[in-house]
Structures are given as C-alpha cells and as structure tokens.
Write a protein that holds these residues in place. Structure first.
Motif, short mmCIF file in Angstrom:
data_model
loop_
_atom_site.label_atom_id
_atom_site.label_comp_id
_atom_site.label_asym_id
_atom_site.label_seq_id
_atom_site.Cartn_x
_atom_site.Cartn_y
_atom_site.Cartn_z
N VAL A 149 0.84 -1.20 0.00
CA VAL A 149 0.00 0.00 0.00
C VAL A 149 0.88 1.25 0.00
O VAL A 149 0.61 2.22 -0.72
CB VAL A 149 -0.94 0.01 1.22
N GLU A 150 1.94 1.24 0.80
CA GLU A 150 2.85 2.39 0.86
C GLU A 150 3.51 2.65 -0.49
O GLU A 150 3.66 3.80 -0.92
CB GLU A 150 3.91 2.15 1.94
N VAL A 151 3.91 1.57 -1.16
CA VAL A 151 4.51 1.72 -2.48
C VAL A 151 3.48 2.26 -3.47
O VAL A 151 3.78 3.14 -4.30
CB VAL A 151 5.08 0.38 -2.97
N GLY A 152 2.26 1.75 -3.41
CA GLY A 152 1.20 2.20 -4.31
C GLY A 152 0.91 3.69 -4.16
O GLY A 152 0.69 4.39 -5.15
N ILE A 153 0.96 4.18 -2.93
CA ILE A 153 0.75 5.61 -2.71
C ILE A 153 1.94 6.42 -3.24
O ILE A 153 1.78 7.50 -3.82
CB ILE A 153 0.54 5.89 -1.21
N ALA A 154 3.14 5.86 -3.07
CA ALA A 154 4.35 6.58 -3.50
C ALA A 154 4.42 6.77 -5.00
O ALA A 154 5.03 7.74 -5.48
CB ALA A 154 5.59 5.83 -3.01
N ILE A 155 3.80 5.87 -5.79
CA ILE A 155 3.91 5.97 -7.24
C ILE A 155 2.85 6.88 -7.86
O ILE A 155 2.90 7.17 -9.06
CB ILE A 155 3.82 4.59 -7.92
N ILE A 156 1.90 7.38 -7.05
CA ILE A 156 0.81 8.18 -7.60
C ILE A 156 1.31 9.42 -8.36
O ILE A 156 0.91 9.64 -9.51
CB ILE A 156 -0.19 8.58 -6.49
N PRO A 157 2.16 10.27 -7.76
CA PRO A 157 2.56 11.48 -8.50
C PRO A 157 3.23 11.18 -9.84
O PRO A 157 2.92 11.81 -10.86
CB PRO A 157 3.55 12.16 -7.53
N GLY A 158 4.16 10.22 -9.85
CA GLY A 158 4.87 9.91 -11.08
C GLY A 158 3.95 9.41 -12.17
O GLY A 158 4.04 9.83 -13.33
N VAL A 159 3.03 8.51 -11.82
CA VAL A 159 2.13 7.94 -12.82
C VAL A 159 1.20 9.01 -13.38
O VAL A 159 1.03 9.13 -14.59
CB VAL A 159 1.32 6.77 -12.22
N LEU A 160 0.59 9.79 -12.51
CA LEU A 160 -0.38 10.79 -12.98
C LEU A 160 0.27 11.87 -13.82
O LEU A 160 -0.24 12.24 -14.88
CB LEU A 160 -1.10 11.43 -11.78
N ILE A 161 1.41 12.39 -13.37
CA ILE A 161 2.03 13.52 -14.08
C ILE A 161 2.67 13.06 -15.39
O ILE A 161 2.37 13.60 -16.46
CB ILE A 161 3.07 14.20 -13.18
N ILE A 162 3.54 12.05 -15.31
CA ILE A 162 4.28 11.60 -16.50
C ILE A 162 3.34 10.98 -17.52
O ILE A 162 3.36 11.31 -18.71
CB ILE A 162 5.39 10.62 -16.12
N SER A 163 2.48 10.06 -17.06
CA SER A 163 1.59 9.36 -18.00
C SER A 163 0.64 10.30 -18.71
O SER A 163 0.39 10.16 -19.92
CB SER A 163 0.78 8.29 -17.26
N THR A 164 0.10 11.26 -17.98
CA THR A 164 -0.87 12.18 -18.59
C THR A 164 -0.24 12.91 -19.77
O THR A 164 -0.84 13.01 -20.85
CB THR A 164 -1.38 13.19 -17.55
#
Length: 388
Positions: free
Chosen positions: A231-246
């Motif tokens: 869960v901690e890792v999943g929360i940590a990847i949120i900014p990178g996925v949302l910003i870069i992927s978008t």
C-alpha cells in the motif's frame, strides 16, 4: 548584498525560460485542442489513470508484497540465491534473489520489484549500485505474461517467445548500463551495502521472534506486513504515474474517431507519432517494420503497454503486422512496459530520485536493443524454417 544580486542574476533568466517553456507547451496544446478541451482532457486522463491504473498497480503491489514476504519468511529467497547465483551474477551482475523479482514482475507489473526491494532481508543481498539497477531489471519483465498471452490470442505463437528472448537481451543492456551510470556518478556505491547493518540486525531480531510463533501466525503476519508495504509503495507511485503518464498520453494520442476534440480522456495532439513518422525509415531498418503506422506501438509503450496492446487488433485488421512485427512488439512492449510512467515513481520510492534521468536513458537503450534482437532472431528463425 553581492550574493543576493548574484542569485537574482541566476534565477531571473531561468525563471523566464521556465515560464516560456510552460507557455509554449500549453499554448501549443490549447491551440490544437482548444483551451477548455485541453484542460478537461488533462483532468479526465489523470482521474482515469488514478482510478484504473494507480489503484490497479497498488493492488499488484499489495499482492506481490504479501507473496514476497511469505517467500522471505520461509526461506525461498535464500534457496533462489544459492540456485541462481551462477546465472544471475555473470549475466546481470546481480545476486540470485533478483530472479524472484523477474518472476513477480513478469506475472504482474513493474512496481512489484519495489515491493520486494522494500524488504530489508531481500535488499541485504545487494550493493547500492545493484540495488538501484533493480528498477531497470524489474521493468524489463513487467506485464510479460499479459503481453505474451495477448499476442498468442492474436494468432501468433512463435513470435511472442522470440520477443521474450529479445526482452531478456534488452534487460541485460539496460541493467548493466544503469549500473555503469551509477558507478560513474557514485563510485563508493560499488562497496556500500544497500541496507545498513543496524537495520538488518533489527530485521533479524524480528525474524527470530517470528520463528517462535506458530506457522499460521507467521503466515498471517507475513501476508499483512507485506500487503501493508505494498500500500505504501502504491501511494508513493501516484505522482509519477499521474504527471508523467498524462503528458505522454496527450502527446501520443489524437482526437476522437470523428477527428473532433471534446475534452474526453486520452485525447491528444499526436506529436510523438508525427515526429516518429518523419524518421520511419530508421524503424524499418532497425526493427523490420513494413508500415509507418507500426511506429505507434513503441511510442505508446513508453507510457503504457496496455494502451499499446490495444493498437494491435487494428493493425492486424488492416494487414499491417506480420510475425516479425509481433516479435518486436512483444520485446519492446515487455521491456519498456510503460516505464516513463513508473520509473520516476519507482526510483523516488527507493530514495534515488536524482538518478531518474540515467535510468530512463539506460532503459530507452535497453528497449531498442530488445527490439533489434527480436527482429534479427525472428529473421534467423524464418531462415531456419525455410531451410527445413
């Protein structure tokens, strides 16, 4: 006073440059898509990524974190280290336990390797330069099973296997190159352990305490602790996925089927495919692509391999793909597997954010090597078949 004036001289030009870059990017997007459509697309794409990608990746992290903790608790990792050390060390310059990460990312997705890396007992096998290269190693096998099953479902059987071999070649290139980059910037990482001795001692004490518990309690504790770390890792990847992927999506995809922008998610200006089409002869020479449209697959795979796979049925229906293209798609799709979306977040969660550019460069090279190897291996395969 002199220091303050010097700072103003330095920051003023960079501030102006930053402002110009931002205005140019969003001005271009707004001009093509329309300002309201651009803003709606950005927000809806980020929202959809959060719901359907980030939470999906988080669920993978939870499951693999729990499974990895079970393997740690009952000695599977130690067994893998002894069995696979003769293979992993000379090929990847990594300890044998890394093979567990390859299996778990192959069965799930890139962040699964980070769930393992956060376990101190797993990380204790690595030197720092090896530990950092785990992002490149694990990413090269991300969603491998899904990619291969999908390609088989399209009616190709030998090509996905050849693509898997190509991905392995790309993994060697990416991992070794990343290790070289890290050692060049931080030579001391060659001897420093990834885990401090004090942290490892605390982990070992906890292991000794757990060993006195019943098997049922040990299993339950391992599952819950591993899932919590996921869960901690999943929360940590949120900014990178949302910003870069978008932004990768908005520069890759185009308008809707009618050629109209309506502010829906995953619309864009198709800038990356347009640039790639200008040099499609290079892709024909390197990858054996017979149609310029096929360039869209590796471009899209940079951001999301799932989105890239969705292109394949359309390619098949138009008759653009052959066995060679499927082998290359499998290799580059598996090796890259949307690494632009996850690499930043993965390295950030490991605590080495500053090495993200080096990791991206190394993995870009790895994906290209994977595709080239798959192309030539398929050529040799067809040559062998024709001779027999």
């Amino acid at each position: 006073m002199k220091k303050e004036s010097a700072k103003k001289k330095i920051t003023a030009p960079t501030g102006i440059l930053c402002l110009l870059v931002v205005v140019c990017i969003f001005g271009y997007l707004g001009y093509v898509m329309g300002l309201p459509n651009m803003l709606n697309t950005i927000m809806k794409t980020a929202h959809d990524l959060l719901l359907n990608t980030v939470f999906y990746l988080m669920s993978i992290c939870v499951i693999t974190g729990a499974l990895g903790k079970i393997f740690m608790e009952f000695g599977v990792v130690n067994l893998l280290e002894r069995l696979l050390r003769p293979l992993m060390k000379p090929v990847f310059n990594l300890p044998g336990v890394t093979s567990l990460g390859a299996v778990m990312t192959f069965l799930s997705d890139n962040p699964a390797i980070i769930s393992l890396a956060h376990d101190k007992r797993f990380a204790s096998y690595f030197k720092k330069f090896q530990f950092i290269s785990l992002t490149n190693f694990g990413t090269a096998f991300g969603m491998g099973l899904l990619v291969m099953v999908f390609m088989v479902g399209q009616g190709f059987y030998a090509s996905p296997v050849i693509g898997l071999l190509g991905a392995c070649c790309g993994c060697v290139c990416s991992t070794r190159l990343m290790q070289r980059f890290v050692l060049k910037s931080y030579p001391q990482y060659a001897t420093e352990n990834a885990v401090d001795a004090e942290d490892l001692e605390e982990e070992e004490k906890e292991v000794q305490v757990n060993s006195q518990k019943t098997v049922f309690i040990r299993v339950l504790d391992a599952l819950l602790d591993g899932g919590r770390s996921g869960v901690e890792v999943g929360i940590a990847i949120i900014p990178g996925v949302l910003i870069i992927s978008t932004f990768v999506m908005i520069f890759t995809f185009g308008a809707n089927a009618d050629g109209v922008y309506d502010g829906s998610a995953y619309q864009g200006v198709e800038l990356l495919p347009w640039l790639a089409n200008k040099i499609d002869f290079i892709f024909e020479w390197l990858f054996g692509f017979q149609d310029p449209h096929l360039v869209a697959f590796p471009i899209t795979a940079l951001g999301a391999v799932g989105a890239a796979l969705s292109l394949v049925p359309n390619f098949v229906s138009h008759g653009w793909v052959d066995g060679n293209a499927i082998a290359v798609f499998t290799a580059i799709g598996m090796c890259w597997s949307g690494f632009l979306s996850t690499h930043t977040a993965m390295l950030d969660s490991l605590g080495y954010r500053d090495l993200t550019p080096k990791a991206i460069i190394a993995h870009t090279c790895g994906g290209i090597v994977a595709a080239i190897c798959a192309h030539w291996m398929y050529f040799l395969y067809t040559l062998f078949i024709s001779l027999n």
